[in-house]
Write a protein that holds these residues in place. Sequence first.
Motif, PDB file in Angstrom:
ATOM      1  N   ARG A  65       0.816  -1.199   0.000  1.00  0.00           N
ATOM      2  CA  ARG A  65       0.000   0.000   0.000  1.00  0.00           C
ATOM      3  C   ARG A  65       0.850   1.248   0.000  1.00  0.00           C
ATOM      4  N   GLU A  66       2.008   1.109   0.662  1.00  0.00           N
ATOM      5  CA  GLU A  66       2.858   2.272   0.767  1.00  0.00           C
ATOM      6  C   GLU A  66       3.448   2.670  -0.588  1.00  0.00           C
ATOM      7  N   LYS A  67       3.601   1.734  -1.498  1.00  0.00           N
ATOM      8  CA  LYS A  67       4.126   2.040  -2.824  1.00  0.00           C
ATOM      9  C   LYS A  67       3.005   2.495  -3.755  1.00  0.00           C
ATOM     10  N   THR A  68       1.991   1.685  -3.763  1.00  0.00           N
ATOM     11  CA  THR A  68       0.889   1.997  -4.697  1.00  0.00           C
ATOM     12  C   THR A  68      -0.421   1.764  -3.977  1.00  0.00           C
ATOM     13  N   LYS A  69      -1.222   2.823  -3.842  1.00  0.00           N
ATOM     14  CA  LYS A  69      -2.514   2.709  -3.189  1.00  0.00           C
ATOM     15  C   LYS A  69      -3.630   2.296  -4.185  1.00  0.00           C
ATOM     16  N   HIS A  70      -3.394   2.598  -5.459  1.00  0.00           N
ATOM     17  CA  HIS A  70      -4.434   2.334  -6.464  1.00  0.00           C
ATOM     18  C   HIS A  70      -3.820   1.620  -7.657  1.00  0.00           C
ATOM     19  N   HIS A  71      -4.558   0.621  -8.097  1.00  0.00           N
ATOM     20  CA  HIS A  71      -4.172  -0.079  -9.328  1.00  0.00           C
ATOM     21  C   HIS A  71      -5.369  -0.006 -10.308  1.00  0.00           C
TER      22      HIS A  71
ATOM     23  N   VAL B 163      -8.373  -0.577  -4.872  1.00  0.00           N
ATOM     24  CA  VAL B 163      -7.903   0.273  -3.757  1.00  0.00           C
ATOM     25  C   VAL B 163      -7.224  -0.647  -2.742  1.00  0.00           C
ATOM     26  N   VAL B 164      -6.050  -0.367  -2.385  1.00  0.00           N
ATOM     27  CA  VAL B 164      -5.266  -1.213  -1.466  1.00  0.00           C
ATOM     28  C   VAL B 164      -5.626  -0.787  -0.049  1.00  0.00           C
TER      29      VAL B 164
END
Length: 943
Positions: A185-191, A214-215
């Motif tokens: 989550r800290e790198k990417t919150k949304h994919h 959404v992470v």
Amino acid sequence: MVCAFSAYGVSGQVRYSIPEEMTVGSFVGNIAKDLGLEPQRLVAGRARVFTAGGSEYLRLDREKGQLLVKERMDREQLCLEISACSFSFDVILENPMEMFRVTVEILDINDNSPVFPKKEIELEISESVLPGALFSIESAIDQDVGENTLQKYVLNPTDHFNLKIQGRLDVSENIEIVLQKAMDREKTKHHYLTLTAVDGGDPRRSGTVKIHIVVLDANDNAPIFSQATYKASVLENAGKGTLVTTVSATDADEGSSANIEFYFEHATATIRELFTIDPISGEVKVVGDIDYERNKQFRIKVKAKDNGGLTNSCGIVIDVIDMNDNPPKITVMSFSSALPEDSVPGTIVAMINIQDLDSGDNAKVSCSIDRNLPFKIESALANYYNLVTDSVLDREQTSEYNVTITAVDGGYPPRSSKKTLSLKLSDVNDHAPQFQQGSYDAYVFENNASSLSFYSVSATDADWGPNARVSYFLEDGSLNGAPLSSYVTVNSDSGVLYAVKPFDYEQIKSFKIHVKAQDGGSPPLSGNVTINIFIKDQNDNAPQVLYPVQTGGSLVAEMVPRSADVGYLVTKVVAVDVDSGQNAWLSYKLQKATDRALFEVGLQNGEIRTIRQVTDKDVVKQKLTVIVEDNGQPSRSATVNVNVAVADSFPEVLSELTDFTVDREYNDNLTFYLVLALAVVSVLFIFSIIVLITVKIHRWRQNRLFFKSAANLPVIPYYPSVYPDGTMGTLQRVYNYEVCGTTDSRMSDVKFARPCSQNTLVDVGRMGTMQREKREQDDADVSEEQKPPNNDWRFTQQGQRPGPSGTYRYSTSTQQRWTPYSKARAGPHPDGAGGAIVGTGPWPNPPTEAEQLQALMAAANEVSEATATLGPRYNAQFPMQHVPDYRQNVYIPGSTATLTTNPQQMMPQPALQGPPQAIPQVDVPNAAQTPASKKKTTKKDKK
């Protein structure tokens, strides 16, 4: 693509396959060719398309025999999720009635792209989720079928997630994405991912959906349903709020992560309209009107989601239970409202289709009609019925039927439908015109006016319209050699009889005619009736007096002795009336008389009798006038003069003979006819004289002999009446006598002749024999003198029989003799001797008309000077032996001999080859006396 093939059915079956979305008017198939029918059959049979559901997507071109698209067809709308989509209809023909089943399969085209329920999907995934975790994605929907439906999914990008598909690519498919790599989550919150659904059509169609991930923080347990698939059932027409089923799921997490929410996944518009799910309890309830006929089963996908974002799904299959909520639907496919009454049993009247949208026993239909009608229902195929005739029809008994068809299904409670067909029977000419009676009697008075209507006949025909229009005709026949149409005619429309000409009762009293009544049918039927026509008499004829005979040239007198008692029958007036009934009832009255106190006339019988004793003071000559009247209205009459001589001896009567005068009261018409006849006779006489002189000169030159013919004066025979008692009345005292005398003598000679009743006929065969004997005699025999008549022809007093009055004639010089006038002038000998009497027979050489007329004219001059004949009553005063043989004293003009009655005295007549001999002298008994001697004789007789 269009394809067709035939299969066995009722009359034939055809199947077509066409793509959906064809434009209106597109060609589907040649139905006439595919069914093996002539194009004319479609037109003649009034072919038409019948669809039980009511929607007609195709139409029939009768002229070309083609099926064409009538409405745009959408396979997805017609068949929804059913892959094999087709519909059926019937092609119906009449005369004769035939039915063909046509099935049309709708082929799918790639006209729909795959569509995802949402344009964007948002997933919350905890970062603690380990790789390999599965996340469910709502699949796409493609309404096409077959190759045109959804074929594959494509996920892009695939660095963290990959696509996993379980099961078939349909509604029941489960699309999941698999975590390939742990998320931070800290790198990417949304994919952001893109999921593409691709179908297999040409060209291919596709649909996409955006997936937003959404992470979240860790949530490692997803909800779990108690059943993978829930099965439930619901009654159609169930009320709103009815609970169908309840789904349940559990979550191993605690806290907020254990809270589960339920919702429909991929719910269609129909499902959302009919059902709802409680998101907390998972109860599925009815919110719309469920109709088994529209949807028999529902498949719903339910999804459970916890607060941590983990989800799971299950399926619900809901079966709809049919209710008997639809009555049978009656559809008349073919019906003829007019049926000929001569239709044979089994004739199809109507073809009926009955559909029940229910199922099972609710769709089992029974069809019936009233049993009292001459019709019945026959089942042709499933859901098809024929209304046919069950017995012979008669329009004259019942002209119209109302047939009520009742259809009842097998549900509980049963539902039914009724349909009434009004059927009229068309008339057939099966009844002939009928008269009320076999014969009629018609009466018409004689002397009717021409074109008089005197009777009317009428016939009835039980048929209708032109078949009941009756015309009347007079059948051929004849009456007295003339056609009946010259007597009677009939009005062809009204049946009134008219008289063509006046009738005469005295000629025709009755006759029969036959009138034919004919209807206007084809072929026409007829009936006959006999009409007896009776002519009614009118008093149009006056009485006719038969006796005494009234003539202008002779006088008949009845003799009454002075010793006659009271009631002595003098004579009887006989009259007839050719009318009938009371018009012929005659009455006799004495109109005038010389002495009214002496005679009376019977009112009914016409008998003239004395009413007192005859005295010497009564005059000898009595003249009575009797009037004869009939009983008609008005009455007609005739008068007759009766001459009566009151005397005891014939000389006394003879002395008064010339005092009787002949009644000369003729009417104007008779005088006119007499003058006309005299003029005609005079002209003929002059012409005859010229011809006679010419003939005589010619004969004189050849034969050197001049013949002088004697004239014969005819005498009217008098026939006395025979009374009912068999006697002859006073007519027994009337005799024939002949008076001969000179011009200056009144009573010079009297000779009595045989009564007319004793006249004999000549034997024609003997006449021929006699003539041949005459021709065989020698010429010298002709010169022999004729012997005077022998005594064989004298009459004795005992053999004398009274008879009617004869004739008399005066001669100036030579005594003339003749026989009483009769049609037969010859006969056998009165004493039975052989041979034929030719003295009074037919002349060998008949006198010419001029000779006869000359003799008649000479006789007429002499008769005018004579008085009248009288039948005296005497037997003792005048013996019969002095009566000359009157049949012997006949001179035949053109003959060389005088005929006699004795065969030994008959002189043969030679063949007329040479010149004729001189006529021999005939010894005449009682030679003519001189005027002086006659006067002396008269004086002696008077004394």
